[in-house]
Design a protein around this motif. Structure first.
Motif, PDB file in Angstrom:
ATOM      1  N   ALA A 609      31.660  44.609  35.152  1.00  0.00           N
ATOM      2  CA  ALA A 609      32.809  43.850  34.644  1.00  0.00           C
ATOM      3  C   ALA A 609      33.862  43.742  35.739  1.00  0.00           C
ATOM      4  O   ALA A 609      34.146  44.701  36.449  1.00  0.00           O
ATOM      5  CB  ALA A 609      33.394  44.535  33.422  1.00  0.00           C
ATOM      6  N   LYS A 610      34.430  42.536  35.872  1.00  0.00           N
ATOM      7  CA  LYS A 610      35.529  42.291  36.813  1.00  0.00           C
ATOM      8  C   LYS A 610      36.560  41.474  36.049  1.00  0.00           C
ATOM      9  O   LYS A 610      36.554  40.245  36.074  1.00  0.00           O
ATOM     10  CB  LYS A 610      35.014  41.566  38.050  1.00  0.00           C
ATOM     11  CG  LYS A 610      33.961  42.378  38.809  1.00  0.00           C
ATOM     12  CD  LYS A 610      33.451  41.665  40.055  1.00  0.00           C
ATOM     13  CE  LYS A 610      32.404  42.513  40.770  1.00  0.00           C
ATOM     14  NZ  LYS A 610      31.904  41.874  42.001  1.00  0.00           N
ATOM     15  N   LEU A 611      37.433  42.196  35.355  1.00  0.00           N
ATOM     16  CA  LEU A 611      38.289  41.567  34.357  1.00  0.00           C
ATOM     17  C   LEU A 611      39.274  40.574  34.934  1.00  0.00           C
ATOM     18  O   LEU A 611      39.660  39.619  34.252  1.00  0.00           O
ATOM     19  CB  LEU A 611      39.045  42.649  33.571  1.00  0.00           C
ATOM     20  CG  LEU A 611      38.164  43.694  32.866  1.00  0.00           C
ATOM     21  CD1 LEU A 611      39.023  44.598  32.003  1.00  0.00           C
ATOM     22  CD2 LEU A 611      37.072  43.027  32.044  1.00  0.00           C
ATOM     23  N   PHE A 612      39.671  40.753  36.162  1.00  0.00           N
ATOM     24  CA  PHE A 612      40.688  39.870  36.745  1.00  0.00           C
ATOM     25  C   PHE A 612      40.094  38.888  37.748  1.00  0.00           C
ATOM     26  O   PHE A 612      40.800  38.273  38.545  1.00  0.00           O
ATOM     27  CB  PHE A 612      41.789  40.717  37.394  1.00  0.00           C
ATOM     28  CG  PHE A 612      42.472  41.626  36.407  1.00  0.00           C
ATOM     29  CD1 PHE A 612      43.485  41.145  35.588  1.00  0.00           C
ATOM     30  CD2 PHE A 612      42.068  42.942  36.272  1.00  0.00           C
ATOM     31  CE1 PHE A 612      44.097  41.966  34.664  1.00  0.00           C
ATOM     32  CE2 PHE A 612      42.683  43.780  35.343  1.00  0.00           C
ATOM     33  CZ  PHE A 612      43.686  43.281  34.538  1.00  0.00           C
ATOM     34  N   SER A 613      38.779  38.736  37.682  1.00  0.00           N
ATOM     35  CA  SER A 613      38.084  37.804  38.561  1.00  0.00           C
ATOM     36  C   SER A 613      38.335  36.364  38.133  1.00  0.00           C
ATOM     37  O   SER A 613      38.611  36.083  36.953  1.00  0.00           O
ATOM     38  CB  SER A 613      36.582  38.096  38.531  1.00  0.00           C
ATOM     39  OG  SER A 613      35.851  37.105  39.218  1.00  0.00           O
ATOM     40  N   SER A 614      38.185  35.436  39.081  1.00  0.00           N
ATOM     41  CA  SER A 614      38.244  34.014  38.750  1.00  0.00           C
ATOM     42  C   SER A 614      36.961  33.541  38.080  1.00  0.00           C
ATOM     43  O   SER A 614      36.897  32.426  37.572  1.00  0.00           O
ATOM     44  CB  SER A 614      38.479  33.193  40.023  1.00  0.00           C
ATOM     45  OG  SER A 614      37.387  33.364  40.930  1.00  0.00           O
ATOM     46  N   ALA A 615      35.934  34.405  38.079  1.00  0.00           N
ATOM     47  CA  ALA A 615      34.666  34.080  37.427  1.00  0.00           C
ATOM     48  C   ALA A 615      34.750  34.505  35.964  1.00  0.00           C
ATOM     49  O   ALA A 615      34.727  35.706  35.661  1.00  0.00           O
ATOM     50  CB  ALA A 615      33.507  34.808  38.121  1.00  0.00           C
TER      51      ALA A 615
END
Length: 914
Positions: A609-615
């Motif tokens: 999980a990468k909660l602050f990603s642009s994806a």
């Protein structure tokens, strides 16, 4: 009212249904393995946890679990299956296979960080292109020398836009351009890769969570099946610095409500909406013109949310997942709807659906879950893998009729045709099931004993059947799935044979779920039952091994005295199984929703999980204790079924946990704090407690008991409202966590002792309320993930308690979650929802028409293993919440696997008399 008078009234009351229904007879459906225990017999009949049989057609080999990718080499000699971080190469002629990585580690994995769905051969039949999954890359692999050749990242600039955090999903080779078409579920797009230059030549935005990919015969049109419902937003204003302080203590809204569509305010936080479930980007099929790289159509296939089907509203999306394409038409499997949508892609229109029909007795119910699909060369026949029915359906396109079924392993996932169409190649994600993973005489296989390792998949080679053979196969599939019997509707048994078919004194049901234990671990010492005392590490009078492997004797140690007492005083099963392997599956099954292809594939993939990603796909749906909107069944499950019949229900702790929650000691309102906004089922949202902690092993189960007793008393004892017909509640600490001696948990088994005391206290409390005389309490586990059992790794705990439950009874009837749901539906007069409900075993043997109203008295925990005062002391007003360690995740499979092997070798002894 005295006990004798109540008893006489009950007898008189029980005579009423006999007079009303006379001796009317009806047919009921039950699983064929009604009196059998789970077993694996690769040369004969295997019995699954569901009680269904498995008899795969043709030739079958066992391979690594969960093969969700399948490709056949252009020369027709090899098949490759793709698992999470593993690929299996099969020589089709000999049916020999090679696993990469090999168990002896001589062949290394080219996918150390996992993979997802996508696998394709190059034209030379020697080179493979593999999904790199979480790495966001495509791996080029030499399938003859077992060497990784190259890796091509999907990240970087395409068309002036920079993409990050890609996640590789399905892919295919396009010979017309010597290119790969690749789905990126991280950025919701399709990428084109020129293999000569290894450059990304195009990026085309598609719908949410792109899952399935196909190409037209003329190589001019690509098709993408999107299984995602929403792009899940963060709380407004959330950033990495304030994330911990901005979270809210519960789900923000019910699904498909004004608040979920438009946004709302919760606990002073501005909550964005997720939009409409019928958005073109949600659960749809996109067509892409490869000459222009433009999306030409966004088709909404299958039944749509809000549509009425007979008397039920559609609450779950169609889940279009796989596509087969002919010269004019494309065919899309809609898992949730048990049908196939026909797309006239040249004229840009839908031509309707082909319903998959298998037997008139169950066709009105869902549960086939069509997944993989292949089209014959003459474009007249479809072959469809039925994930939920353990078969491949053969469908005649001109007539839209299902011609027959071919028996497969458990969970058919993919099906391919040989070039000359003489053979079918089929993968099934769970194969023959798990079998035992411990006990006397058990020999551990090379892959290990953890349930996720021991449960192998199957690869199947089946000669194309004649009409006569197909008819025989079809009968075999039906016989493997259910059997019909004639029974009298009128019965003195408190469990009606059909929903509401006879009166019952049971008016209230409390459905308690726990976490991750097998039968032998807890009840393996019970007499007159099939248990292995050497595996009963959570029983009583056990010897115990400390984490440092130093054996220490605790004379007369009692880990689970209440489980033993409840089982002995009331009734339990020694032939009950969780259909699930892990919590992600379990909390679907037990609430009446069969895990679909998205749940199965998404739960068995390594992902970060990468909660602050642009994806946006990096805030992936990935439910654990909750169901995400991607997972919903067509007309819902237990909650929706009750709501449709205006049956009252209330929930304590279920469905509070989504993929990205925080679970600290301070999160006592629901056990979780939310930053990614995911809706809850609409029917459940207004009927669930916001003052009861769901899964969070940092919170003692004793705290949950206090929350439950307080709210129950306020609402239904001192309050004016009557207890609802069904209460669901989660008591999860038998899951286990890291030891915390200062908090009263000096051993991992301390969590089981906490859970045991909680179960005892809850039953004690309920049995002393005014509702007890009409109550049934059901106690089970959501999954058996962490445990061991000498019959089957899925065998688990089922205990029933109440005045109308037999005393000191052991049931040998094969049971599963469907059996529990059938019990609930039959008692409360609620129509069945899916095929597992209608075909489940009927557990009438648990019940008696001679009530015993004696209440239950709990047994205190053994303070040497669990100290209640220490566990509850941390809830003083002076506690420094922010310095307390985060809980473990419910479904951290790597952790569960590690813990399973740490526990290996523990021995207990002694037999408990009922």
């Amino acid at each position: 009212m005295g006990l004798r008078i109540r008893f006489l009234l009950a007898i008189v009351w029980f005579c009423l249904p006999v007079l009303t229904y006379a001796q009317q007879q009806v047919n009921i459906l039950q699983v064929p393995g009604l009196g059998q225990y789970c077993k694996i017999d690769t040369a004969g009949i295997s019995v699954l946890p569901s009680g269904r049989f498995i008899t795969p057609a043709g030739k079958t080999i066992r391979i690594t679990h969960d093969p969700f990718g399948l490709s056949i080499s252009p020369d027709g000699k090899k098949a490759v299956t793709l698992h999470n971080g593993v690929l299996t190469l099969v020589d089709i002629a000999t049916m020999n296979s090679v696993r990469v990585p090999s168990y002896d580690k001589k062949i290394a994995s080219p996918l150390p960080n996992g993979s997802f769905l996508g696998v394709a051969f190059s034209p030379d039949s020697k080179t493979l292109y593999l999904s790199g999954g979480d790495d966001g890359a495509v791996i080029r692999y030499d399938a003859e020398r077992f060497i990784k050749i190259d890796s091509i990242s999907l990240n970087g600039k395409v068309g002036g836009k920079n993409y990050e955090d890609s996640f590789t999903s399905d892919l295919l080779y396009n010979p017309a351009k010597n290119e790969l078409l690749v789905l990126d579920r991280g950025n919701f797009r399709m990428v084109r890769i020129d293999l000569a230059t290894k450059k990304l030549t195009a990026s085309v935005n598609v719908g949410r969570q792109p899952f399935g990919l196909a190409l037209s015969p003329d190589k001019k049109v690509a098709f993408v099946a999107n299984v995602g419902m929403y792009a899940y937003p963060l709380i407004s204003g959330a950033n990495p610095k304030n994330a911990d302080s901005i979270m809210i203590s519960r789900h923000p809204y019910g699904d498909n409500t004004k608040q979920s569509r438009e946004g709302t305010v919760v606990e002073g936080r501005k909550i964005p909406g997720v939009g409409s479930p019928i958005s073109p980007d949600a659960m749809s099929v996109f067509t892409i013109d490869l000459t222009t790289n433009k999306v030409t159509d966004k088709f909404k296939t299958g039944h749509q949310v809000g549509q009425m089907l007979e008397d039920a509203e559609v609450t779950g999306g169609a889940s279009p997942n796989s596509i087969a394409v002919g010269s004019n038409y494309a065919y899309v499997t809609n898992a949730t709807n048990d049908n196939i949508t026909i797309i006239d892609y040249k004229n840009h229109r839908l031509l309707g659906d082909i319903p998959i029909k298998v037997d008139a007795r169950i066709d009105k119910f869902r549960g086939l879950l069509p997944f993989g699909i292949s089209l014959s060369k003459d474009e007249k026949t479809l072959y469809v893998a039925l994930l939920g029915f353990n078969a491949v359906a053969v469908i005649d396109i001109p007539s839209r009729v299902t011609r027959g079924l071919i028996p497969t392993g458990w969970g058919a996932s993919r099906v391919k045709l040989s070039a000359n169409e003489d053979e079918l190649y089929i993968t099934s994600c769970r194969g023959y099931g798990a079998g035992p993973n411990g006990g006397a005489g058990f020999v551990a296989p090379p892959q290990g004993t953890y349930i996720g390792d021991i449960q192998l998949a199957t690869f199947q080679k089946v000669a194309m059947p004649s009409a006569v053979q197909l008819a025989a196969y079809t009968k075999q599939v039906i016989d493997n799935t259910f059997a019909s019997s004639t029974v009298n509707v009128a019965t003195n048994n408190p469990l009606p044979v059909l929903p509401g078919s006879s009166a019952t004194p049971i008016k209230y049901i409390v459905y308690i779920t726990k976490e991750n234990r097998t039968y032998d671990e807890v009840l393996g010492q019970m007499q007159n039952a099939k248990g292995d005392t050497t595996l009963a590490r959570f029983g009583v009078h056990c010897e115990y091994t400390l984490p440092d492997a130093t054996r220490v004797q605790f004379p007369n140690l009692n880990v689970s005295p209440n489980h033993i007492k409840v089982a002995g005083q009331f009734a339990f099963s020694d032939n009950y199984y969780c259909d699930s392997d892990a919590s992600i599956h379990g909390h679907h099954w037990m609430m009446g929703v069969i895990p679909n292809e998205w749940v199965e594939a998404n739960s068995d993939v390594s992902k970060t999980a990468k909660l602050f990603s642009s994806a946006p796909g990096r805030r992936f749906p990935g439910s654990t204790g909750s169901m995400d909107p991607e997972d919903y069944a067509e007309t819902g499950g237990l909650w929706e079924a009750l709501e449709r019949k205006n049956i009252g229900f209330y929930n304590f702790g279920e469905a509070n946990e989504t993929a990205h929650v925080r679970e600290d000691w301070e999160d006592t309102n629901t056990g979780a704090a939310h930053i990614v906004m995911v809706p809850m089922q609409k029917a459940l949202f207004t009927r669930t407690s916001h003052n009861y902690a769901g899964f969070n092993t940092n919170i003692p189960d004793q705290f949950r008991v206090e929350q439950f007793k307080s709210e129950f008393t306020k609402m239904w004892i001192t309050g004016k409202k009557k207890m609802p017909s069904l209460i669901t509640m989660q008591v999860p600490n038998d899951h286990g966590a890291d030891i915390r001696p200062k908090d009263g948990y000096p051993y991992r088994e301390s969590y089981m002792a906490d859970n045991d005391l909680a179960v005892g206290r809850i039953l004690d409390f309920l049995s002393h309320t005014k509702y007890w005389k009409n109550m049934l309490v059901i106690v089970t586990e959501d999954d058996p993930q962490g445990g061991v059992d000498h019959i089957d790794a899925h065998r688990s705990i089922l205990m029933l308690a109440g005045p109308y439950v037999k005393r000191g009874y052991v049931s040998h009837t094969h049971g599963n979650f469907g059996s529990i749901l059938k019990t609930i539906y039959n008692i409360l007069g609620v129509p069945y929802v899916n095929q597992y409900d209608v075909t489940a075993s009927l557990l009438q043997d648990f019940f008696t028409d001679k009530p015993d109203f004696t209440p239950y008295t709990y047994v205190d925990s053994d303070t040497r293993i669990f100290d209640t005062k220490k566990a509850m002391a941390r809830y003083s007003k002076n506690i420094n919440w922010r310095k307390i360690k985060k809980s473990i995740d419910m479904d951290d499979e790597d952790r569960e696997r590690e813990d399973h092997y740490k526990q290996k070798g523990k021995k207990t002894s002694g037999t408990i008399v009922n």
